[in-house]
Scaffold this motif. Structure first.
Motif, PDB file in Angstrom:
ATOM      1  N   THR A 202      -3.565 -30.621 -35.573  1.00  0.00           N
ATOM      2  CA  THR A 202      -4.110 -30.166 -34.293  1.00  0.00           C
ATOM      3  C   THR A 202      -4.724 -28.792 -34.449  1.00  0.00           C
ATOM      4  O   THR A 202      -4.086 -27.865 -34.939  1.00  0.00           O
ATOM      5  CB  THR A 202      -2.987 -30.101 -33.238  1.00  0.00           C
TER       6      THR A 202
ATOM      7  N   VAL B 163      -2.759 -35.578 -30.676  1.00  0.00           N
ATOM      8  CA  VAL B 163      -3.647 -34.513 -30.218  1.00  0.00           C
ATOM      9  C   VAL B 163      -4.314 -33.875 -31.425  1.00  0.00           C
ATOM     10  O   VAL B 163      -3.646 -33.366 -32.326  1.00  0.00           O
ATOM     11  CB  VAL B 163      -2.870 -33.464 -29.404  1.00  0.00           C
TER      12      VAL B 163
ATOM     13  N   ASP C  40       0.461 -37.898 -36.928  1.00  0.00           N
ATOM     14  CA  ASP C  40      -0.470 -37.134 -36.120  1.00  0.00           C
ATOM     15  C   ASP C  40      -1.412 -36.342 -37.020  1.00  0.00           C
ATOM     16  O   ASP C  40      -0.960 -35.615 -37.918  1.00  0.00           O
ATOM     17  CB  ASP C  40       0.274 -36.139 -35.218  1.00  0.00           C
TER      18      ASP C  40
ATOM     19  N   ARG D  82       1.334 -36.546 -25.606  1.00  0.00           N
ATOM     20  CA  ARG D  82       1.995 -36.856 -26.884  1.00  0.00           C
ATOM     21  C   ARG D  82       3.043 -37.955 -26.691  1.00  0.00           C
ATOM     22  O   ARG D  82       3.166 -38.852 -27.538  1.00  0.00           O
ATOM     23  CB  ARG D  82       2.619 -35.593 -27.464  1.00  0.00           C
TER      24      ARG D  82
ATOM     25  N   GLU E 152       0.218 -31.706 -21.766  1.00  0.00           N
ATOM     26  CA  GLU E 152       0.138 -31.868 -23.218  1.00  0.00           C
ATOM     27  C   GLU E 152       1.307 -32.693 -23.745  1.00  0.00           C
ATOM     28  O   GLU E 152       1.126 -33.636 -24.543  1.00  0.00           O
ATOM     29  CB  GLU E 152       0.115 -30.508 -23.910  1.00  0.00           C
TER      30      GLU E 152
ATOM     31  N   ALA F 218      -7.453 -36.183 -27.876  1.00  0.00           N
ATOM     32  CA  ALA F 218      -6.346 -36.900 -28.502  1.00  0.00           C
ATOM     33  C   ALA F 218      -6.857 -38.273 -28.907  1.00  0.00           C
ATOM     34  O   ALA F 218      -7.844 -38.767 -28.364  1.00  0.00           O
ATOM     35  CB  ALA F 218      -5.164 -37.015 -27.554  1.00  0.00           C
TER      36      ALA F 218
END
Length: 231
Positions: free
Chosen positions: A225, A187, A222, A181, A177, A212
């Protein structure tokens, strides 16, 4: 781009195709494969396709799948699986850290139980980012670093000793993960869970499955999430 080279792991390839793969299917991995590929559309790249177990799960909304697999025995089995797929699948030799495709070629890139075994996951994710169109999706289903300190210690031990040798270069404790990123992806969906459900925890039991996105422009924040976690 680095020149593609074949990766020969004949013993592991036979074991995975005829023992480990069917064992995963019996344990219910097909459900996770279907979740991974649900609602995909357009041009898709699958990196590390193995023996082609995902091909049967691609939805009809996918126009074409390009699949790369460097191990010859697994690639031959993937070619057979491609002939049975409901969507067009083209299987070829290729390495994750030197993909034989132009920039911004695909609407989606798929990693399924593959980032654990590539020699350089950072380079593999950078290549995935490169070949994705802005706004394109990275779909991932991988076993990853465990949530507990005790299991993380076990992962470090097995990764430094026998596990990669026996399992085709696989590493159980990668923080995939975080790697996704760091590669620049946002994500947007993440599910963390244990698979398969066993009475005794295993070093390769902690998995993540999610989506993602390659941002459309530099500096995009971003998206929120959506995270789930299951023991």
């Amino acid at each position: 781009m680095p020149k593609s080279q074949t990766v020969r792991r004949p013993v592991f390839a036979r074991f995975y195709a005829h023992v480990a793969g069917p064992g995963l299917e019996k344990a219910g991995v097909g459900e996770h494969r279907a979740r991974l590929l649900r609602d995909l559309t357009g041009e898709v790249l699958e990196i590390g396709a193995g023996h082609g177990a995902n091909f049967a799960h691609y939805p009809p909304s996918v126009a074409h799948v390009a699949a790369v697999e460097p191990e010859p025995r697994l690639r031959a089995l993937a070619i057979e699986a491609a002939r049975r797929a409901a969507v067009p699948v083209d299987v070829r030799d290729g390495l994750a850290d030197g993909l034989p495709f132009e920039d911004a070629t695909f609407d989606a890139v798929v990693f399924c139980l593959a980032l654990c075994s590539v020699p350089n996951p950072h380079a593999a994710l950078a290549e995935a980012y490169r070949v994705l169109r802005p706004g394109g999706q990275l779909r991932f289903f991988e076993h990853v670093r465990a949530s507990t300190a005790r299991m993380r210690r076990m992962q470090r031990v097995v990764d430094a000793t026998v596990w990669p040798l026996l399992c085709g270069g696989c590493h159980t404790g990668r923080d995939t993960e975080a790697g996704i990123r760091r590669a620049g992806f946002a994500v947007t969906e993440l599910d963390r869970f244990v698979f398969p459900a066993t009475r005794i925890p295993t070093p390769a039991g902690t998995h993540i499955l999610g989506i993602a996105v390659r941002p459309r422009a530099p500096g995009d924040g971003d998206p929120e999430t959506r995270t789930q976690s299951r023991a």
